[in-house]
Design a protein around this motif. Structure first.
Motif: not given
Length: 296
Positions: A103-132
């Motif tokens: 999901i991270l590779t396919v869906l978020f390559k635009k979503a995450i950069p846009q979030f970071i640019v629009q919300n500089p005061n929020i630190q987004l920590e991505i945890v990459e792991a399987g569903a379970y």
């Protein structure tokens, strides 16, 4: 009567019933203000103002009670709007968001950069792991939000749909499925050599279950945690894989083809939070951002 009309009413009282001055304060016409008073009193069958020689001079007992209540409503409304503006302007902090690799590779390559640019005061920590693993982390409150593939098998998790798509059969241009125009059934896949995402992915278990329901034993000879490796293998070998449809356009230019599966194989991504716990304004804000992003 709405908030705007309550402001009209209280402004008239605060200007000592001077309609001309009240109209200037409210930036409306005096005839419009007079019309509002008349229409409201007629509609509600009440008399709010005491009149003398056609002029407003005071409030009736009902008008006085209404004025006190109107002040309370306006105070609460103004506080509500002030809190909203403050929260919007000052929202900040760190939030941990769990996202499966595919999901991270396919869906978020635009979503995450846009979030970071629009919300500089929020630190987004991505945890990459399987569903379970992400479901377990959500239950232990080690992450705040998780993006998971439906169905979500863990209780106490609330979810909202962000992406609705399907899983498809993926193959190269030389494969016999190139000549198929419609969906491919599981019986069509019975004799195919199949490579799959491994058991850390929800789609792996969905595929196995679908073959079981179709009473077919698939010829699965390789599994991997890297969807791009599977796609690359399909490009060069006479084999097939089953992947979420959004992956195919992300791989390479016209080297892979895909067909839907019958029965329809839904691939739905949901944004999830732990149920029955307090969620901060930050968590709610981030959830709303991503829901709106994928909706638009």
């Amino acid at each position: 009567m709405d908030i705007k009309h309550l402001e009209y009413f209280t402004t008239i009282v605060e200007n000592n019933f001077n309609l001309s001055q009240s109209a200037k304060t409210l930036l409306i016409s005096q005839p419009g203000l007079t019309k509002f008073i008349k229409e409201f009193e007629n509609k509600e069958d009440v008399q709010l103002f005491v009149r003398s020689k056609g002029r407003l001079v005071d409030l009736t007992p009902i008008g006085k009670e209404f004025y006190e209540n109107a002040l309370l409503v306006l105070t609460q409304y103004n506080k509500l709007m002030e809190d909203l503006r403050i929260n919007k302007e000052t929202i900040k902090g760190t939030i941990r968001v769990g996202i499966p690799p595919v999901i991270l590779t396919v869906l978020f390559k635009k979503a995450i950069p846009q979030f970071i640019v629009q919300n500089p005061n929020i630190q987004l920590e991505i945890v990459e792991a399987g569903a379970y693993e992400l479901q377990k982390m959500l239950l232990l409150q080690e992450i705040d939000i998780a993006f998971l593939i439906d169905p979500i098998i863990t209780n106490n998790i609330q979810s909202k749909t962000v992406v609705e798509d399907q899983a498809v059969v993926v193959f190269n241009k030389n494969h016999r499925f190139t000549n198929y125009e419609g969906p491919i059934s599981y019986s069509n896949l019975a004799n195919e050599r199949i490579i799959l995402l491994n058991s850390t992915f929800m789609i792996h278990h969905q595929i196995k279950k679908n073959f079981q329901v179709a009473n077919i034993t698939p010829h699965i000879f390789f599994e991997s945690g890297a969807w791009d490796l599977l796609a690359s293998m399909c490009e060069s070998l006479d084999i097939i894989t089953i992947l979420p449809a959004p992956i195919v356009p992300h791989y390479s230019e016209n080297t892979l083809l895909s067909r839907p599966i019958t029965p329809y194989f839904s691939w739905t991504v949901k944004i999830c939070q732990l149920e029955n716990v307090y969620h901060s304004h930050l968590v709610e804000f981030v959830e709303e951002f991503f829901i709106d992003f994928f909706k638009n």
